[in-house]
Design a protein around this motif. Structure first.
Motif, short mmCIF file in Angstrom:
data_model
loop_
_atom_site.label_atom_id
_atom_site.label_comp_id
_atom_site.label_asym_id
_atom_site.label_seq_id
_atom_site.Cartn_x
_atom_site.Cartn_y
_atom_site.Cartn_z
N GLU A 194 0.82 -1.20 0.00
CA GLU A 194 0.00 0.00 0.00
C GLU A 194 0.86 1.26 0.00
O GLU A 194 0.54 2.24 -0.69
CB GLU A 194 -0.93 -0.01 1.21
N LEU A 195 1.95 1.24 0.77
CA LEU A 195 2.83 2.42 0.81
C LEU A 195 3.45 2.68 -0.56
O LEU A 195 3.53 3.84 -1.01
CB LEU A 195 3.93 2.20 1.86
N ILE A 196 3.90 1.64 -1.25
CA ILE A 196 4.53 1.83 -2.55
C ILE A 196 3.50 2.29 -3.58
O ILE A 196 3.76 3.19 -4.38
CB ILE A 196 5.20 0.52 -3.01
N ARG A 197 2.29 1.70 -3.56
CA ARG A 197 1.25 2.12 -4.50
C ARG A 197 0.88 3.58 -4.29
O ARG A 197 0.74 4.34 -5.24
CB ARG A 197 0.01 1.24 -4.32
N ARG A 198 0.75 3.97 -3.02
CA ARG A 198 0.41 5.35 -2.72
C ARG A 198 1.52 6.31 -3.14
O ARG A 198 1.26 7.40 -3.68
CB ARG A 198 0.15 5.48 -1.22
N HIS A 199 2.76 5.89 -2.94
CA HIS A 199 3.89 6.74 -3.32
C HIS A 199 3.95 6.93 -4.85
O HIS A 199 4.23 8.03 -5.33
CB HIS A 199 5.19 6.12 -2.82
N LEU A 200 3.69 5.86 -5.60
CA LEU A 200 3.73 5.98 -7.06
C LEU A 200 2.65 6.92 -7.59
O LEU A 200 2.88 7.68 -8.53
CB LEU A 200 3.59 4.60 -7.70
N THR A 201 1.47 6.87 -6.99
CA THR A 201 0.38 7.74 -7.46
C THR A 201 0.66 9.20 -7.15
O THR A 201 0.12 10.09 -7.83
CB THR A 201 -0.94 7.32 -6.80
N GLU A 202 1.48 9.47 -6.14
CA GLU A 202 1.79 10.85 -5.79
C GLU A 202 2.93 11.44 -6.61
O GLU A 202 3.20 12.64 -6.53
CB GLU A 202 2.14 10.94 -4.29
N GLN A 203 3.63 10.61 -7.39
CA GLN A 203 4.78 11.08 -8.16
C GLN A 203 4.36 11.41 -9.58
O GLN A 203 3.54 10.74 -10.19
CB GLN A 203 5.88 10.01 -8.17
N SER A 204 4.97 12.48 -10.11
CA SER A 204 4.71 12.88 -11.50
C SER A 204 5.80 12.39 -12.44
O SER A 204 5.66 12.50 -13.65
CB SER A 204 4.63 14.42 -11.58
N GLU A 205 6.89 11.84 -11.90
CA GLU A 205 7.99 11.34 -12.70
C GLU A 205 8.33 9.91 -12.27
O GLU A 205 8.06 9.52 -11.14
CB GLU A 205 9.24 12.23 -12.53
N PRO A 206 8.90 9.13 -13.18
CA PRO A 206 9.32 7.76 -12.81
C PRO A 206 10.35 7.78 -11.68
O PRO A 206 11.20 8.66 -11.62
CB PRO A 206 9.90 7.20 -14.12
N ARG A 207 10.28 6.77 -10.83
CA ARG A 207 11.19 6.65 -9.69
C ARG A 207 11.81 5.26 -9.70
O ARG A 207 11.15 4.27 -10.04
CB ARG A 207 10.47 6.88 -8.36
N GLU A 240 15.27 4.93 -5.02
CA GLU A 240 14.68 6.20 -4.60
C GLU A 240 13.42 5.99 -3.79
O GLU A 240 13.19 6.67 -2.77
CB GLU A 240 14.37 7.05 -5.84
N ILE A 241 12.60 5.04 -4.21
CA ILE A 241 11.37 4.75 -3.45
C ILE A 241 11.70 4.21 -2.07
O ILE A 241 11.11 4.60 -1.06
CB ILE A 241 10.50 3.76 -4.24
N ALA A 242 12.69 3.31 -2.01
CA ALA A 242 13.08 2.73 -0.71
C ALA A 242 13.63 3.81 0.21
O ALA A 242 13.33 3.83 1.42
CB ALA A 242 14.12 1.63 -0.91
N ALA A 243 14.43 4.74 -0.32
CA ALA A 243 15.00 5.80 0.52
C ALA A 243 13.91 6.71 1.06
O ALA A 243 13.92 7.12 2.24
CB ALA A 243 16.02 6.61 -0.29
#
Length: 216
Positions: A133-146, A150-153
Motif C-alpha cells: 500500500e505504501l509503494i502504490r500510494r507513493h507511485l500515485t503521488e509522483q509525477s515522474e518515474p522513480r 529512490e522509493i526505498a529511501a
C-alpha cells in the motif's frame, strides 16, 4: 632401600608423563569443540538473517499468513562456559521459585491473569499500512518515474521503524508490475517505475470536432 627408591621414582615419573599427556589432549579437545561451536554459531546467525529477509519479502508480497517465528532464541544460542558447575546453582534457583510459588496466595495471582492490553495489539497491527500500500500510494503521488532505490529511501525516511530495504521494495514493485498495478520503464541500464496510466476516452474529442454538413 636404593632399589625401592628407584622403582618409586620411575613410577612417579610415569604418572607425571601420563597426566601431562592427558592434560594436553584435554586442552586440544576443548579447542576443537570450541571451534566447532563457533562455526555452528556463524551458520545459525546467517540462517537467522535469511529468515528476517524472507519474512520481509513475505510481508511485501501481501501474504496475510503470520510469519513463522525463529525456533532459536538468543538465550539458547549462548555458548556455555566449560568450567561452570551445572548442578549447584540451578537447583537452588528451582527451590527458591517453588518456595515463592507456594507462599503466593490465590488472590495475589488473580490480577496477573487479566491482560487487557493484549486485546489492543491486533487493532494496532491492522491499522498499519502494508508495504504494498505504501509503494502504490507513493507511485500515485509522483509525477515522474522513480527507481526502486529512490522509493526505498523515501519510504525508509518516512517510516524509519520499519527498516525498509531496496531489495524488498524492488521485489514488491515487480509484483505490482505483474498485477498491472504499476508500470516499468527502462532508461539505459536503469529501471524506473510509475503508477499505471488512467484510461482516457478517445471518442469524446472526435464527437466534438465533427464537421458540419452542407445542405444539398
Amino acid at each position: 632401600m636404593s632399589e625401592s627408591t628407584t622403582s618409586t621414582t620411575e613410577l612417579t615419573s610415569q604418572y607425571i608423563a601420563r597426566v601431562t599427556d592427558d592434560l594436553e589432549h584435554n586442552l586440544k579437545e576443548q579447542e576443537r569443540v570450541a571451534a566447532e561451536i563457533a562455526a555452528l554459531q556463524e551458520q545459525l546467525t546467517a540462517l537467522q538473517q535469511d529468515h528476517t529477509v524472507l519474512v520481509n519479502m513475505q510481508q511485501a508480497l501481501g501474504i496475510t499468513k503470520a510469519p513463522a517465528e525463529s525456533a532459536v532464541t538468543p538465550e539458547s544460542t549462548a555458548v556455555p562456559s566449560p568450567r561452570q558447575n551445572p548442578s549447584a546453582e540451578p537447583s537452588g534457583r528451582r527451590r527458591a521459585r517453588k518456595a515463592t510459588a507456594s507462599q503466593a496466595s490465590p488472590a495475589a495471582r488473580k490480577p496477573a491473569v487479566k491482560k487487557p492490553a493484549a486485546k489492543t495489539v491486533p487493532a494496532a497491527k491492522t491499522t498499519q499500512p502494508t508495504l504494498v500500500e505504501l509503494i502504490r500510494r507513493h507511485l500515485t503521488e509522483q509525477s515522474e518515474p522513480r527507481s526502486a532505490a529512490e522509493i526505498a529511501a523515501t519510504l525508509d525516511q518516512a517510516y524509519p521503524e520499519r527498516g525498509i530495504k531496496t531489495k524488498v521494495v524492488r521485489v514488491t514493485l515487480e509484483g505490482l508490475v505483474a498485477k498491472s498495478q504499476a508500470q516499468r520503464t527502462k532508461q539505459g541500464s536503469s529501471v524506473f517505475y510509475t503508477a499505471p496510466d488512467a484510461l482516457e476516452p478517445a471518442v469524446a474529442p472526435q464527437a466534438e470536432e465533427k464537421p458540419e454538413g452542407t445542405d444539398s
